[in-house]
Design an enzyme around this catalytic site. Structure first.
Site, PDB file in Angstrom:
ATOM      1  N   CYS A  12       0.838  -1.746  -0.544  1.00 16.29           N
ATOM      2  CA  CYS A  12       0.154   0.093   0.188  1.00 16.29           C
ATOM      3  C   CYS A  12       1.459   0.860  -0.153  1.00 16.29           C
ATOM      4  O   CYS A  12       0.163   2.327  -0.665  1.00 16.29           O
ATOM      5  CB  CYS A  12      -0.481  -0.007   0.516  1.00 16.29           C
ATOM      6  SG  CYS A  12      -1.877  -1.678   1.703  1.00 16.29           S
ATOM      7  N   HIS A  58      -8.701   3.694  -1.836  1.00 18.37           N
ATOM      8  CA  HIS A  58      -7.622   2.938  -1.218  1.00 18.37           C
ATOM      9  C   HIS A  58      -7.430   2.804  -2.507  1.00 18.37           C
ATOM     10  O   HIS A  58      -6.888   0.878  -3.310  1.00 18.37           O
ATOM     11  CB  HIS A  58      -7.911   2.237  -0.597  1.00 18.37           C
ATOM     12  CG  HIS A  58      -6.255   2.025  -0.160  1.00 18.37           C
ATOM     13  ND1 HIS A  58      -4.765   1.998  -0.106  1.00 18.37           N
ATOM     14  CD2 HIS A  58      -5.953   0.757   1.191  1.00 18.37           C
ATOM     15  CE1 HIS A  58      -3.869   2.015   0.100  1.00 18.37           C
ATOM     16  NE2 HIS A  58      -4.255   0.916   0.624  1.00 18.37           N
TER      17      HIS A  58
END
Lengths: 142, 364
Positions: free
Chosen positions: B62, B311
């Site tokens: 991420c 995200h």
């Protein structure tokens, strides 16, 4: 579809998954489990085998909600629905991630600090081979 | 998607820039769901019309594009390039649900953690429960993070979810992984982000309000959560933030706003502490007292955060930087979202459950 752990790679960890064989650092004496290339504490690569008792306490846990499990555990969720996963702090020191078994997957019945012991259970199936390994069950009456 | 982000970045330069002035690119991605996209960066660069330029794909879960930005920054600092590009892209919604569940959750330890039956919500849930146990924090604090970020996201035209939620609704939502509900979790998102970096002494050629990178910190940690001593903190983020503050020569209390990695609400609470906005175990008090709201002492995730803005894994790091740059320039697209007079901003990016982290500090 599953993340891939080959049969030879899995076989190499049978000592850990069935018999809880850990690596004790010859330099600082802490116990590494699952085994590592270098010691978690001091970085040494010199180990000796020790067998763990399989007893420990719940350090933290969660209940994996329906339909949310990693795909390897679809069969399990189809059969049981929600299931509990915990980090167990073993009495010899190391922590492991494992499912809880032989108990209700109910957050009101599972407590941090609860005593548990390792048992061998079916984990998942890949390439038509059932992968067995440890889960932990509560020790009745503490 | 990447082309749109690229064009938007080029058009956003106050003066004008010829895309060919960019000398090298770093692009973050988790390779969009294992969609057989090795060597992604050259493809993307070719599609924006810059075939031939050196381009490198960065995968650090991420925090991929936060690291892409770091390398683009280091290339300028090293003196090799004058102008570089950092970007990120992820396309997650056109994957079958099963493929997403297979693909996500491999950014932690696979052999002993995931294959014990945990998913990523489960990993953060175990951190949350331990945090609540050690610090006596209530679940309401987690829900308050979700409510705040939805409120901010509702004012962000680039956000995926543009609706406010009530505390009641967040608390009563279905459990994803006890004690986290679906509102404690970021969504599945498609997105792209691009930043153009320029040598400081050349910046005046392109803009009257350059935003300077004054600190770039990064760190890693044990991948498996069971190997970490303390589950109520993200040690890599702490190290990265400490390093960024040291380089920047500023203190946490001087920061005017921060975009932090709230993949799950507990992650934002830990981020408050790792970025030095709250003491250890005190993160919950910050949200309870409204100090991280826009208008509060230290607004966090004015853009809506991962929770509400979305995200898209590989794009998230640079998208946080986009938000901070816009805020520092006083150009947040909706005025109600603008943090007034902001001069110093921070971005905090975490890969996986804390295996990697990257923090940047910016000054107007």
């Amino acid at each position: 579809m599953t993340s891939y752990v080959s049969i030879p790679q899995y076989s190499n960890t049978i000592d850990q998954r069935y018999r809880l064989i850990a690596k004790k650092c010859k330099s600082c004496e802490i116990i590494n489990f699952p085994p590592r290339q270098t010691c978690l504490e001091c970085g040494s690569a010199d180990f000796q085998n020790v067998k763990l008792s399989g007893r420990g306490r719940i350090y933290t846990f969660t209940i994996i909600g329906r339909g949310g499990a990693p795909t390897e555990f679809d069969d399990l969720q189809n059969m049981t629905g929600e299931y509990a996963v915990a980090i167990i702090e073993l009495e010899e020191g190391p922590k492991v991630v494992a499912q809880l078994t032989d108990c209700h997957s109910n957050p009101n019945e599972i407590k941090i600090g609860m005593e548990v012991k390792a048992v061998i259970r079916r984990l998942y199936e890949q390439e038509r081979i059932i992968r067995y390994g440890y889960k932990f069950k509560p020790i009745a009456d503490g | 998607m990447f082309y749109e982000a690229f064009q938007s970045a080029i058009n956003d330069v106050d003066g004008s820039i010829d895309p060919k002035e960019i000398k090298e690119a770093w692009i973050g991605s988790l390779k969009t769901g294992g969609a057989q996209l090795g060597n992604l960066a050259p493809l993307l660069i070719e599609q924006v019309g810059l075939a031939g330029m050196p381009a490198c794909s960065i995968e650090n879960a991420c925090s991929s594009s936060a690291y892409a930005f770091r390398y683009a920054y280091m290339a300028i600092k090293s003196g090799i390039c004058d102008i570089t590009l950092a970007g990120g892209v992820e396309k997650m919604n056109d994957l079958p649900r099963e493929r997403n569940r297979y693909w996500l959750g491999v950014s932690g330890d696979v052999e002993w953690e995931r294959l014990a039956g945990t998913n990523f919500p489960g990993v953060y849930a175990m951190m949350a429960l331990r945090y609540m146990h050690e610090h006596g924090m209530k679940r309401e604090r987690l829900a308050e993070v979700a409510v705040k970020n939805h409120k901010n996201g509702a004012r962000n035209p680039d956000a995926q979810f543009r609706s406010e939620i009530s505390l009641e609704r967040a608390l009563r939502a279905p459990m994803l992984a006890y004690p986290l509900t679906v509102f404690d979790s970021c969504p599945i998102t498609d997105g792209a982000a691009v930043a153009i970096l320029c040598r400081g002494d050349l910046a005046s050629k392109y803009t009257d309000t350059p935003i300077r990178v004054i600190g770039s910190g990064a760190a890693s940690d044990y991948l498996a959560i069971h190997d970490r001593k303390d589950l109520t903190t993200v040690a890599a983020a702490q190290k990265a933030a400490d390093e960024a503050y040291k380089q920047a020569g500023v203190k946490p209390k001087e920061v005017d706003l921060a975009e932090v990695h709230d993949c799950f609400t507990i992650a934002e609470i830990m981020a408050y502490e790792n970025c030095g906005f709250a003491g250890k175990g005190k993160g919950g008090e910050l949200i309870k007292n409204g100090e991280t709201e826009i208008g509060g002492k230290i607004p966090v995730n004015a853009g809506g955060g991962l929770k509400s803005k979305g995200h898209p894994i590989g794009a998230t790091g640079v998208s946080q930087i986009y938000e901070v740059v816009k805020q520092l320039k006083g150009e947040a697209r909706e005025k109600t979202r603008q943090v007034k007079g902001a001069e110093i901003g921070l971005t905090h990016s975490v890969g996986g459950s804390g295996g990697s982290a990257c923090v940047h500090i910016f000054r107007r």
